[in-house]
Design a protein around this motif. Structure first.
Motif, PDB file in Angstrom:
ATOM      1  N   ALA A 270       0.853  -1.187   0.000  1.00 39.19           N
ATOM      2  CA  ALA A 270       0.000   0.000   0.000  1.00 39.19           C
ATOM      3  C   ALA A 270       0.891   1.239   0.000  1.00 39.19           C
ATOM      4  N   SER A 272       1.339   5.483  -1.900  1.00 39.91           N
ATOM      5  CA  SER A 272       0.585   6.746  -1.929  1.00 39.91           C
ATOM      6  C   SER A 272      -0.651   6.644  -2.808  1.00 39.91           C
ATOM      7  N   LYS A 273      -0.700   5.641  -3.705  1.00 39.07           N
ATOM      8  CA  LYS A 273      -1.915   5.464  -4.501  1.00 39.07           C
ATOM      9  C   LYS A 273      -2.991   4.696  -3.734  1.00 39.07           C
ATOM     10  N   THR A 274      -2.680   4.278  -2.526  1.00 36.97           N
ATOM     11  CA  THR A 274      -3.685   3.634  -1.674  1.00 36.97           C
ATOM     12  C   THR A 274      -3.923   4.464  -0.413  1.00 36.97           C
ATOM     13  N   SER A 277      -0.787  10.635   0.439  1.00 37.52           N
ATOM     14  CA  SER A 277       0.262  11.360   1.171  1.00 37.52           C
ATOM     15  C   SER A 277      -0.313  12.324   2.197  1.00 37.52           C
ATOM     16  N   ASP A 278      -1.592  12.189   2.517  1.00 34.27           N
ATOM     17  CA  ASP A 278      -2.215  13.120   3.466  1.00 34.27           C
ATOM     18  C   ASP A 278      -1.536  12.984   4.827  1.00 34.27           C
ATOM     19  N   PRO A 279      -0.934  14.057   5.330  1.00 32.59           N
ATOM     20  CA  PRO A 279      -0.187  13.962   6.589  1.00 32.59           C
ATOM     21  C   PRO A 279      -1.092  13.936   7.824  1.00 32.59           C
ATOM     22  N   ALA A 301       6.398   5.223  -2.037  1.00 33.29           N
ATOM     23  CA  ALA A 301       6.388   5.350  -3.478  1.00 33.29           C
ATOM     24  C   ALA A 301       4.918   5.140  -3.856  1.00 33.29           C
ATOM     25  N   GLU A 302       4.626   5.158  -5.142  1.00 32.82           N
ATOM     26  CA  GLU A 302       3.216   5.085  -5.507  1.00 32.82           C
ATOM     27  C   GLU A 302       2.549   3.797  -5.035  1.00 32.82           C
ATOM     28  N   HIS A 328      -6.296   9.804   7.341  1.00 35.27           N
ATOM     29  CA  HIS A 328      -7.478  10.566   6.917  1.00 35.27           C
ATOM     30  C   HIS A 328      -8.294   9.668   6.004  1.00 35.27           C
ATOM     31  N   VAL A 331      -9.942  10.622   2.198  1.00 36.08           N
ATOM     32  CA  VAL A 331      -9.146  10.634   0.970  1.00 36.08           C
ATOM     33  C   VAL A 331      -8.698   9.231   0.585  1.00 36.08           C
ATOM     34  N   MET A 335      -9.742   6.658  -3.157  1.00 39.29           N
ATOM     35  CA  MET A 335      -8.788   6.029  -4.086  1.00 39.29           C
ATOM     36  C   MET A 335      -9.343   4.772  -4.745  1.00 39.29           C
TER      37      MET A 335
ATOM     38  N   LYS B  71       1.389  -3.161 -10.984  1.00 42.53           N
ATOM     39  CA  LYS B  71       0.406  -4.020 -10.335  1.00 42.53           C
ATOM     40  C   LYS B  71      -0.178  -4.980 -11.365  1.00 42.53           C
ATOM     41  N   ARG B 146      14.653   1.409  -1.606  1.00 48.28           N
ATOM     42  CA  ARG B 146      13.287   0.971  -1.904  1.00 48.28           C
ATOM     43  C   ARG B 146      13.326  -0.554  -1.897  1.00 48.28           C
ATOM     44  N   LYS B 273      -8.279  15.880  -3.347  1.00 41.54           N
ATOM     45  CA  LYS B 273      -8.881  14.764  -4.090  1.00 41.54           C
ATOM     46  C   LYS B 273      -8.662  14.914  -5.599  1.00 41.54           C
ATOM     47  N   SER B 277      -1.933  15.360  -2.143  1.00 43.15           N
ATOM     48  CA  SER B 277      -1.028  16.022  -1.198  1.00 43.15           C
ATOM     49  C   SER B 277       0.428  15.677  -1.470  1.00 43.15           C
ATOM     50  N   ASP B 278       0.729  15.105  -2.626  1.00 43.00           N
ATOM     51  CA  ASP B 278       2.118  14.725  -2.930  1.00 43.00           C
ATOM     52  C   ASP B 278       2.998  15.975  -2.958  1.00 43.00           C
ATOM     53  N   VAL B 331       0.380  10.479  -9.750  1.00 42.39           N
ATOM     54  CA  VAL B 331      -0.632  10.307  -8.708  1.00 42.39           C
ATOM     55  C   VAL B 331      -1.871  11.151  -8.991  1.00 42.39           C
ATOM     56  N   ASN B 334      -4.051   9.293 -11.456  1.00 43.85           N
ATOM     57  CA  ASN B 334      -4.663   8.178 -10.723  1.00 43.85           C
ATOM     58  C   ASN B 334      -5.955   8.562 -10.002  1.00 43.85           C
ATOM     59  N   ARG B 356      -6.784   2.689 -13.897  1.00 45.54           N
ATOM     60  CA  ARG B 356      -6.881   3.340 -12.591  1.00 45.54           C
ATOM     61  C   ARG B 356      -7.647   2.440 -11.620  1.00 45.54           C
ATOM     62  N   LEU B 359      -5.453  -1.491  -7.686  1.00 46.61           N
ATOM     63  CA  LEU B 359      -4.460  -1.466  -6.614  1.00 46.61           C
ATOM     64  C   LEU B 359      -3.758  -2.797  -6.478  1.00 46.61           C
TER      65      LEU B 359
END
Lengths: 360, 360
Positions: A270, A272-274, A277-279, A301-302, A328, A331, A335, B71, B146, B273, B277-278, B331, B334, B356, B359
């Motif tokens: 999982a 940032s595409k899941t 990046s919401d802090p 990474a994504e 959060h 958001v 996805m 994926k 990574r 959305k 937030s990247d 992103v 996506n 898209r 996942l």
């Protein structure tokens, strides 16, 4: 460390998967509805969190007055499902939007928010298309510095503009007070209300917002309804805000550990595409791993979530399936095309996130 | 300040909208293919950026050897469109994934990456299902931290495990060197190659990755192919990395200014959305507004982009439609089900982001 349900999710659904516990969802719906009832404030849940007509109907059946949407596309999906009392808490601008708003208002009772004259000037065309008056609330900013007029005088001027516009009906005020300064919201509202009353107008709808503000529910004298969204699932931010416990968190991301490239690090499937990046307003890392709370989701990474395991005594192995409470949830739900419903250890099936991708 | 095309997009499509300029897309495809050809390295573009079978086919018709997916779900969409040489640059784990990989390998020539023994142990079942050997490359980490084994010795051990596994074929190495230290990648690769050769194995595929690494193309002696993704659209990160100019940025987010609640601030209808937030690796703000480059997209709500206009001499008005180059285009794409294709001032129509939401 993989629980039996996690193993079943991985085997039957695959990871990453967003899993909602329906017992918790129902508990959250009932708990907050009871809180609104006790405070004498109607509940108008914001569906941006779940984007599901099924869950919106459950909220209404539990006693909610209607729903709140942030985008026209969300409202269209909800109206398609028969929901007929919808507030769009957003400035709608442009002929493409106004035509859709008019079509929507023909088949559902729509109310929209506005914080400026350009928006208000566009709205009569929607009312004309629907052939009935369109209710408009003035969005007021009382310190959050988001949308909303900054002074009661502006609110009064816009209310008068609405009242003077063919086809528009001044309906009241929409606020999103900062969690720590409801007295400021009260002063703003009192002055705006007195101002519109001096011009013979009345505020039938006075709407406050935000799940974190549930702790202040009923604190604004004159409020008629509240717009909480996140409470249906909850997340790390809601726990941090003190309005939910970990056991109120109904949505969990199930993710497989796909690499342990070094002793102090690991990789989840999982990224940032899941998880996004919401802090989460400054939380540590990008989610809480229930099974390894001392592991930190340090960066993304994504399609990779990078784990810092340096503080972990027990470290997950490749192939382990872990459960994550996101920072959060709104958001994160956004996805995916569907979430997975479970009850206890049973997988009930997929629930479409039907209003996802409706940016407009 | 709204351009004629922006006005047309707002009127006919609505905002926020992701718009791709097909002249620039074609230019980017041709330019990077020529660069790969000149370097004597095959191009295997990563489709995670565009997630479109149409664009993947354009890349192949321009000379790409095959494609890269992150994926299984992405690869399934691409195989459905007839693309038959696919690298999944990801550790695939679990019976749900292995069954799908096997089904996919029946109808397309699949290669997968692995960086650990648990992953490799699962792969023979996919080869058995497909009834033909499955190629596996060892992912090597040369400093990026990574995925990837950290030492050549581990790479050699895993290569031998692959060669000894029924149905698996050792195919080579996959690297994603840091942009500033390709000599380190060379040393790692040379040692790993010598190691596998000592055991009678050969590396037919040696794959390097990353659009920012296009500036290093051809620098790894022995590399057979490269996996750039973002180059088809580009973004602020690619410009910051020095591998694209603003005129190479083919995707622009069109967004309407919906509020100017204060003199020094404004609100776009594109929030987290839409733009995500990247942070783009530490860029200032969340996108470059072409029409107001001194305006800063300072923060987000889910459907609001908050503008800091304090440095702006010319400030946008409510209703203006602005064009934004995002921090990280992969992103952002996506987030939507379709982008809008334009050529010059003409709107060609929607292009589905078909892969898209895959996942898994």
């Amino acid at each position: 460390m993989t629980t039996p349900l996690a193993a079943k999710i991985a085997r039957e659904v695959g990871t990453p998967a967003l899993v909602i516990d329906m017992d918790r969802v129902e508990h959250n719906i009932a708990r907050i509805q009871a809180m609104c009832d006790a405070a004498g404030v109607a509940n108008r849940p914001h569906i941006k969190t779940h984007k599901s007509p099924l869950l919106a109907r459950m909220q209404i059946e539990a006693g909610a007055r209607g729903i709140t949407c942030q985008k026209l596309g969300e409202a269209e999906v909800m109206a398609d499902a028969g929901i007929d009392d919808i507030l769009i808490s957003y400035n709608l601008i442009g002929e493409e939007k106004i035509a859709r708003l008019g079509a929507l208002h023909e088949r559902a009772a729509m109310t929209v928010a506005a914080d400026n004259a350009v928006v208000i000037a566009g709205l009569p065309a929607a009312a004309a298309r629907a052939g009935k008056p369109l209710g408009v609330v003035i969005e007021c900013d009382t310190g959050r510095q988001r949308a909303g007029v900054e002074t009661p005088a502006e609110a009064v001027a816009l209310a008068r503009m609405i009242a003077a516009s063919e086809g528009l009906s001044f309906k009241g005020f929409m606020l999103y007070p900062t969690e720590d300064d409801w007295p400021r919201a009260q002063r703003f509202f009192d002055e705006a209300l007195a101002g519109v009353r001096a011009h013979g107008l009345e505020a039938a709808m006075v709407s406050t917002g935000g799940s974190p503000n549930l702790k202040n529910l009923g604190q604004l004298k004159g409020a008629t309804e509240h717009r909480p969204g996140t409470y249906i699932y909850n997340d790390r931010m809601q726990v941090a805000a003190g309005v939910a416990s970990w056991n109120d968190c109904a949505l969990t991301v199930y993710s497989t550990v796909v690499s342990r490239a070094g002793p102090e690090r690991g990789i989840l499937d999982a990224g940032s595409k899941t998880l996004t990046s919401d802090p989460g307003g400054g939380l540590d890392g990008y989610g809480l791993i229930i099974d390894h709370p001392e592991a930190r989701i340090a960066k993304f990474a994504e399609e990779h979530g990078f784990l810092d395991l340096s503080r972990s005594n027990s470290r997950p192995n490749v192939g382990d399936v872990v459960r994550i409470i996101p920072n959060h949830v709104c958001v994160v739900v956004n996805m995916v095309d569907e979430v997975v419903m479970v009850r206890g250890e049973e997988i009930l099936g997929p629930l479409p996130v039907a209003a996802r991708g409706k940016l407009k």
